[in-house]
Scaffold this motif. Structure first.
Motif, PDB file in Angstrom:
ATOM      1  N   PHE A   1      40.366 -10.904  42.809  1.00  0.00           N
ATOM      2  CA  PHE A   1      41.774  -9.707  43.391  1.00  0.00           C
ATOM      3  C   PHE A   1      42.891  -9.332  43.577  1.00  0.00           C
ATOM      4  O   PHE A   1      42.535  -9.965  44.613  1.00  0.00           O
ATOM      5  CB  PHE A   1      40.481  -8.518  43.213  1.00  0.00           C
ATOM      6  CG  PHE A   1      39.055  -8.366  42.441  1.00  0.00           C
ATOM      7  CD1 PHE A   1      39.418  -7.233  40.988  1.00  0.00           C
ATOM      8  CD2 PHE A   1      38.360  -8.806  42.711  1.00  0.00           C
ATOM      9  CE1 PHE A   1      38.251  -7.325  40.033  1.00  0.00           C
ATOM     10  CE2 PHE A   1      37.260  -8.551  41.899  1.00  0.00           C
ATOM     11  CZ  PHE A   1      37.360  -7.875  40.688  1.00  0.00           C
TER      12      PHE A   1
ATOM     13  N   LEU B   1      45.769  -8.327  45.703  1.00  0.00           N
ATOM     14  CA  LEU B   1      46.260  -6.989  45.368  1.00  0.00           C
ATOM     15  C   LEU B   1      47.116  -6.936  45.917  1.00  0.00           C
ATOM     16  O   LEU B   1      47.775  -7.509  46.526  1.00  0.00           O
ATOM     17  CB  LEU B   1      44.910  -5.532  45.923  1.00  0.00           C
ATOM     18  CG  LEU B   1      43.242  -6.452  46.427  1.00  0.00           C
ATOM     19  CD1 LEU B   1      42.474  -5.883  47.124  1.00  0.00           C
ATOM     20  CD2 LEU B   1      43.296  -5.819  44.476  1.00  0.00           C
TER      21      LEU B   1
ATOM     22  N   LYS C   1      46.053  -1.280  48.073  1.00  0.00           N
ATOM     23  CA  LYS C   1      44.680  -2.026  47.580  1.00  0.00           C
ATOM     24  C   LYS C   1      44.707  -1.964  46.331  1.00  0.00           C
ATOM     25  O   LYS C   1      43.020  -2.085  45.603  1.00  0.00           O
ATOM     26  CB  LYS C   1      43.617  -1.513  48.430  1.00  0.00           C
ATOM     27  CG  LYS C   1      44.095  -1.485  50.173  1.00  0.00           C
ATOM     28  CD  LYS C   1      42.901  -2.170  49.796  1.00  0.00           C
ATOM     29  CE  LYS C   1      43.033  -2.559  52.024  1.00  0.00           C
ATOM     30  NZ  LYS C   1      42.728  -3.401  52.571  1.00  0.00           N
ATOM     31  N   ARG C   2      45.364  -2.216  45.935  1.00  0.00           N
ATOM     32  CA  ARG C   2      44.625  -1.992  44.249  1.00  0.00           C
ATOM     33  C   ARG C   2      45.568  -3.160  43.483  1.00  0.00           C
ATOM     34  O   ARG C   2      46.866  -4.024  43.931  1.00  0.00           O
ATOM     35  CB  ARG C   2      45.896  -1.514  43.539  1.00  0.00           C
ATOM     36  CG  ARG C   2      45.227   0.356  43.277  1.00  0.00           C
ATOM     37  CD  ARG C   2      44.253   1.190  43.254  1.00  0.00           C
ATOM     38  NE  ARG C   2      43.653   2.097  43.244  1.00  0.00           N
ATOM     39  CZ  ARG C   2      42.650   2.127  43.425  1.00  0.00           C
ATOM     40  NH1 ARG C   2      41.278   1.758  43.782  1.00  0.00           N
ATOM     41  NH2 ARG C   2      42.291   3.778  43.753  1.00  0.00           N
ATOM     42  N   LEU C   3      45.368  -4.025  42.146  1.00  0.00           N
ATOM     43  CA  LEU C   3      45.996  -5.401  41.102  1.00  0.00           C
ATOM     44  C   LEU C   3      47.124  -4.708  40.789  1.00  0.00           C
ATOM     45  O   LEU C   3      47.200  -3.700  40.252  1.00  0.00           O
ATOM     46  CB  LEU C   3      44.766  -5.428  39.909  1.00  0.00           C
ATOM     47  CG  LEU C   3      43.684  -5.722  39.973  1.00  0.00           C
ATOM     48  CD1 LEU C   3      42.764  -5.728  38.682  1.00  0.00           C
ATOM     49  CD2 LEU C   3      44.016  -7.442  40.864  1.00  0.00           C
TER      50      LEU C   3
ATOM     51  N   CYS D   1      40.926 -11.062  47.409  1.00  0.00           N
ATOM     52  CA  CYS D   1      39.451 -10.402  47.962  1.00  0.00           C
ATOM     53  C   CYS D   1      38.813 -11.673  46.886  1.00  0.00           C
ATOM     54  O   CYS D   1      39.244 -12.060  45.664  1.00  0.00           O
ATOM     55  CB  CYS D   1      39.372  -9.031  46.987  1.00  0.00           C
ATOM     56  SG  CYS D   1      37.525  -8.153  47.407  1.00  0.00           S
TER      57      CYS D   1
ATOM     58  N   ARG E   1      37.683 -12.267  52.457  1.00  0.00           N
ATOM     59  CA  ARG E   1      39.591 -11.585  51.942  1.00  0.00           C
ATOM     60  C   ARG E   1      40.225 -12.568  52.748  1.00  0.00           C
ATOM     61  O   ARG E   1      40.480 -13.082  53.565  1.00  0.00           O
ATOM     62  CB  ARG E   1      39.744 -10.614  52.016  1.00  0.00           C
ATOM     63  CG  ARG E   1      39.289  -9.635  53.071  1.00  0.00           C
ATOM     64  CD  ARG E   1      39.448  -7.854  53.251  1.00  0.00           C
ATOM     65  NE  ARG E   1      39.810  -7.715  54.549  1.00  0.00           N
ATOM     66  CZ  ARG E   1      41.084  -7.057  54.872  1.00  0.00           C
ATOM     67  NH1 ARG E   1      42.501  -6.793  53.816  1.00  0.00           N
ATOM     68  NH2 ARG E   1      41.157  -6.375  56.621  1.00  0.00           N
TER      69      ARG E   1
ATOM     70  N   TYR F   1      39.242  -1.388  42.234  1.00  0.00           N
ATOM     71  CA  TYR F   1      40.857  -2.557  42.549  1.00  0.00           C
ATOM     72  C   TYR F   1      42.125  -2.234  41.288  1.00  0.00           C
ATOM     73  O   TYR F   1      42.473  -2.372  41.549  1.00  0.00           O
ATOM     74  CB  TYR F   1      40.743  -4.011  42.689  1.00  0.00           C
ATOM     75  CG  TYR F   1      39.592  -4.383  44.085  1.00  0.00           C
ATOM     76  CD1 TYR F   1      39.870  -3.672  45.401  1.00  0.00           C
ATOM     77  CD2 TYR F   1      39.072  -5.150  44.046  1.00  0.00           C
ATOM     78  CE1 TYR F   1      39.792  -3.828  46.376  1.00  0.00           C
ATOM     79  CE2 TYR F   1      38.327  -5.499  45.646  1.00  0.00           C
ATOM     80  CZ  TYR F   1      38.541  -4.801  45.983  1.00  0.00           C
ATOM     81  OH  TYR F   1      37.687  -5.149  47.246  1.00  0.00           O
ATOM     82  N   ASN F   2      41.207  -1.674  40.398  1.00  0.00           N
ATOM     83  CA  ASN F   2      42.252  -1.144  39.066  1.00  0.00           C
ATOM     84  C   ASN F   2      42.330   0.646  39.411  1.00  0.00           C
ATOM     85  O   ASN F   2      42.237   1.164  39.695  1.00  0.00           O
ATOM     86  CB  ASN F   2      41.403  -1.088  37.986  1.00  0.00           C
ATOM     87  CG  ASN F   2      42.078  -2.100  37.143  1.00  0.00           C
ATOM     88  OD1 ASN F   2      43.046  -2.332  37.030  1.00  0.00           O
ATOM     89  ND2 ASN F   2      41.448  -2.314  35.858  1.00  0.00           N
TER      90      ASN F   2
END
Length: 183
Positions: A42, A44, A48-50, A102, A154, A182-183
Protein backbone atom coordinates in the motif's frame (compact mmCIF):
# COMPACT_ATOMS: atom_id res chain seq x y z
CA UNK A 1 26.91 -6.55 7.22
CA UNK A 2 23.13 -6.49 7.52
CA UNK A 3 21.36 -4.98 10.50
CA UNK A 4 19.05 -7.45 12.27
CA UNK A 5 16.04 -5.55 13.56
CA UNK A 6 13.71 -6.23 16.45
CA UNK A 7 9.98 -5.45 16.39
CA UNK A 8 9.42 -1.68 16.45
CA UNK A 9 13.01 -0.86 15.53
CA UNK A 10 13.64 1.66 12.75
CA UNK A 11 16.58 2.08 10.43
CA UNK A 12 17.43 4.52 7.63
CA UNK A 13 17.56 3.16 4.09
CA UNK A 14 20.45 4.87 2.34
CA UNK A 15 19.97 3.16 -1.05
CA UNK A 16 17.75 4.89 -3.64
CA UNK A 17 16.99 1.53 -5.28
CA UNK A 18 16.54 -1.72 -3.39
CA UNK A 19 14.55 -4.93 -3.24
CA UNK A 20 12.33 -6.07 -0.40
CA UNK A 21 12.42 -9.85 -0.02
CA UNK A 22 9.88 -11.78 2.01
CA UNK A 23 10.21 -15.41 2.99
CA UNK A 24 8.43 -18.07 4.99
CA UNK A 25 8.05 -21.81 5.40
CA UNK A 26 4.68 -23.49 5.80
CA UNK A 27 3.44 -26.64 7.46
CA UNK A 28 0.96 -27.93 4.86
CA UNK A 29 0.37 -31.18 6.71
CA UNK A 30 -1.37 -29.35 9.55
CA UNK A 31 -4.47 -28.51 7.51
CA UNK A 32 -4.34 -30.86 4.55
CA UNK A 33 -4.39 -27.86 2.18
CA UNK A 34 -1.45 -26.09 0.62
CA UNK A 35 -0.73 -22.53 1.71
CA UNK A 36 -0.80 -19.54 -0.64
CA UNK A 37 0.62 -16.43 1.00
CA UNK A 38 0.23 -13.13 -0.83
CA UNK A 39 2.26 -9.96 -0.45
CA UNK A 40 0.41 -6.66 -0.84
CA UNK A 41 1.89 -3.17 -0.88
CA UNK A 42 0.00 0.00 0.00
CA UNK A 43 1.64 3.27 -1.14
CA UNK A 44 0.16 5.91 1.15
CA UNK A 45 0.12 9.69 1.30
CA UNK A 46 0.63 11.85 4.39
CA UNK A 47 -3.00 11.13 5.36
CA UNK A 48 -2.23 7.36 5.71
CA UNK A 49 -4.56 6.59 2.77
CA UNK A 50 -3.85 5.04 -0.62
CA UNK A 51 -2.74 7.70 -3.08
CA UNK A 52 -5.00 6.00 -5.65
CA UNK A 53 -6.36 2.50 -6.31
CA UNK A 54 -3.39 1.96 -8.64
CA UNK A 55 -1.07 2.42 -5.63
CA UNK A 56 -2.34 -0.85 -4.14
CA UNK A 57 0.22 -3.31 -5.52
CA UNK A 58 -0.49 -7.06 -5.40
CA UNK A 59 -0.57 -10.11 -7.71
CA UNK A 60 -3.22 -8.51 -10.00
CA UNK A 61 -1.60 -5.04 -10.09
CA UNK A 62 2.16 -5.53 -10.11
CA UNK A 63 3.33 -1.92 -10.45
CA UNK A 64 2.51 1.62 -9.30
CA UNK A 65 1.76 4.15 -12.08
CA UNK A 66 5.15 5.83 -11.62
CA UNK A 67 6.95 2.44 -11.72
CA UNK A 68 8.58 3.12 -8.35
CA UNK A 69 7.16 0.02 -6.65
CA UNK A 70 6.99 -3.30 -8.50
CA UNK A 71 5.87 -6.72 -7.23
CA UNK A 72 7.86 -9.40 -9.09
CA UNK A 73 5.01 -11.94 -9.02
CA UNK A 74 2.96 -14.27 -6.87
CA UNK A 75 4.58 -17.41 -5.46
CA UNK A 76 1.69 -19.84 -5.04
CA UNK A 77 3.48 -22.45 -2.91
CA UNK A 78 6.31 -20.86 -0.90
CA UNK A 79 8.48 -23.87 -1.71
CA UNK A 80 12.24 -23.60 -1.85
CA UNK A 81 14.89 -21.59 -0.07
CA UNK A 82 15.32 -17.84 -0.07
CA UNK A 83 12.77 -15.14 -0.76
CA UNK A 84 9.27 -16.33 -1.63
CA UNK A 85 8.18 -12.94 -3.01
CA UNK A 86 10.01 -9.72 -3.82
CA UNK A 87 9.18 -6.06 -4.31
CA UNK A 88 11.50 -3.73 -6.19
CA UNK A 89 11.55 -0.13 -4.97
CA UNK A 90 13.07 2.87 -6.77
CA UNK A 91 12.78 5.89 -4.49
CA UNK A 92 14.14 8.18 -7.24
CA UNK A 93 10.91 7.52 -9.22
CA UNK A 94 8.39 7.65 -6.39
CA UNK A 95 5.88 10.52 -6.47
CA UNK A 96 6.34 13.43 -4.10
CA UNK A 97 2.90 12.66 -2.62
CA UNK A 98 4.10 9.26 -1.34
CA UNK A 99 4.92 9.19 2.38
CA UNK A 100 4.76 5.51 3.26
CA UNK A 101 4.98 2.04 1.74
CA UNK A 102 3.17 -0.55 3.88
CA UNK A 103 4.03 -4.23 3.30
CA UNK A 104 1.42 -6.84 4.27
CA UNK A 105 1.32 -10.62 3.84
CA UNK A 106 -2.00 -12.47 3.92
CA UNK A 107 -3.02 -16.11 3.64
CA UNK A 108 -5.27 -16.66 0.63
CA UNK A 109 -8.62 -18.25 1.55
CA UNK A 110 -7.37 -18.74 5.13
CA UNK A 111 -10.78 -19.16 6.74
CA UNK A 112 -11.97 -21.91 4.40
CA UNK A 113 -8.61 -23.69 4.60
CA UNK A 114 -8.41 -23.25 8.39
CA UNK A 115 -4.99 -21.67 8.14
CA UNK A 116 -3.23 -19.00 10.18
CA UNK A 117 0.24 -17.58 10.70
CA UNK A 118 0.78 -19.90 13.67
CA UNK A 119 1.30 -22.60 11.02
CA UNK A 120 3.99 -20.50 9.31
CA UNK A 121 7.60 -20.51 10.45
CA UNK A 122 10.88 -18.80 9.54
CA UNK A 123 9.07 -15.63 8.37
CA UNK A 124 11.20 -12.63 7.52
CA UNK A 125 11.41 -9.40 5.58
CA UNK A 126 14.73 -8.10 4.32
CA UNK A 127 16.04 -5.27 2.20
CA UNK A 128 19.00 -5.66 -0.14
CA UNK A 129 20.64 -3.37 -2.68
CA UNK A 130 21.39 -3.83 -6.39
CA UNK A 131 24.57 -5.77 -5.56
CA UNK A 132 22.48 -8.28 -3.55
CA UNK A 133 24.07 -6.95 -0.34
CA UNK A 134 21.62 -7.30 2.51
CA UNK A 135 21.04 -3.95 4.24
CA UNK A 136 18.64 -5.07 6.96
CA UNK A 137 16.49 -7.97 8.03
CA UNK A 138 13.60 -8.51 10.42
CA UNK A 139 12.61 -12.03 11.45
CA UNK A 140 9.11 -12.45 12.86
CA UNK A 141 9.39 -14.42 16.06
CA UNK A 142 5.86 -14.22 17.43
CA UNK A 143 3.37 -17.06 17.18
CA UNK A 144 0.39 -15.59 15.33
CA UNK A 145 -1.91 -18.50 16.12
CA UNK A 146 -5.19 -16.85 15.04
CA UNK A 147 -3.96 -14.16 12.63
CA UNK A 148 -4.42 -14.52 8.88
CA UNK A 149 -2.61 -11.31 7.90
CA UNK A 150 0.60 -9.70 9.13
CA UNK A 151 1.93 -6.23 8.47
CA UNK A 152 5.61 -7.17 8.16
CA UNK A 153 7.02 -3.67 7.87
CA UNK A 154 6.73 -0.20 6.47
CA UNK A 155 9.01 2.16 4.63
CA UNK A 156 8.27 5.76 5.44
CA UNK A 157 9.59 9.24 4.72
CA UNK A 158 10.54 11.53 7.60
CA UNK A 159 12.42 14.82 7.02
CA UNK A 160 13.16 13.79 3.41
CA UNK A 161 14.83 10.57 4.58
CA UNK A 162 13.38 7.11 3.94
CA UNK A 163 13.39 4.64 6.82
CA UNK A 164 12.21 1.10 7.46
CA UNK A 165 10.22 0.09 10.54
CA UNK A 166 9.90 -3.54 11.63
CA UNK A 167 6.17 -3.75 12.42
CA UNK A 168 5.20 -7.41 12.89
CA UNK A 169 1.51 -6.71 13.62
CA UNK A 170 -0.93 -9.57 13.06
CA UNK A 171 -4.62 -9.24 12.19
CA UNK A 172 -7.37 -11.83 12.22
CA UNK A 173 -9.41 -10.10 9.51
CA UNK A 174 -7.12 -10.64 6.52
CA UNK A 175 -6.61 -8.38 3.53
CA UNK A 176 -10.06 -6.79 3.81
CA UNK A 177 -9.00 -5.15 7.08
CA UNK A 178 -6.07 -3.41 5.37
CA UNK A 179 -8.13 -2.39 2.34
CA UNK A 180 -10.64 -0.72 4.64
CA UNK A 181 -7.91 0.86 6.77
CA UNK A 182 -6.01 2.42 3.88
CA UNK A 183 -8.83 3.29 1.46
Amino acid sequence: MAINLQKGQREAICAPQFTVGLGWDTNSSSTGSSFDLDTSIFVLGENKRLISDAHFVFYNNLKTPDGAVEHTGDNLTGDGDGDDEQIKVDLSRIGSDAAEICIVVTIHDAENRRQNFGQIRNSYIRIFDGNKTEILKYELEEDFSIETAVEFGRIYKRNNEWKFEAVGAGMKDGLEFFLNKYN
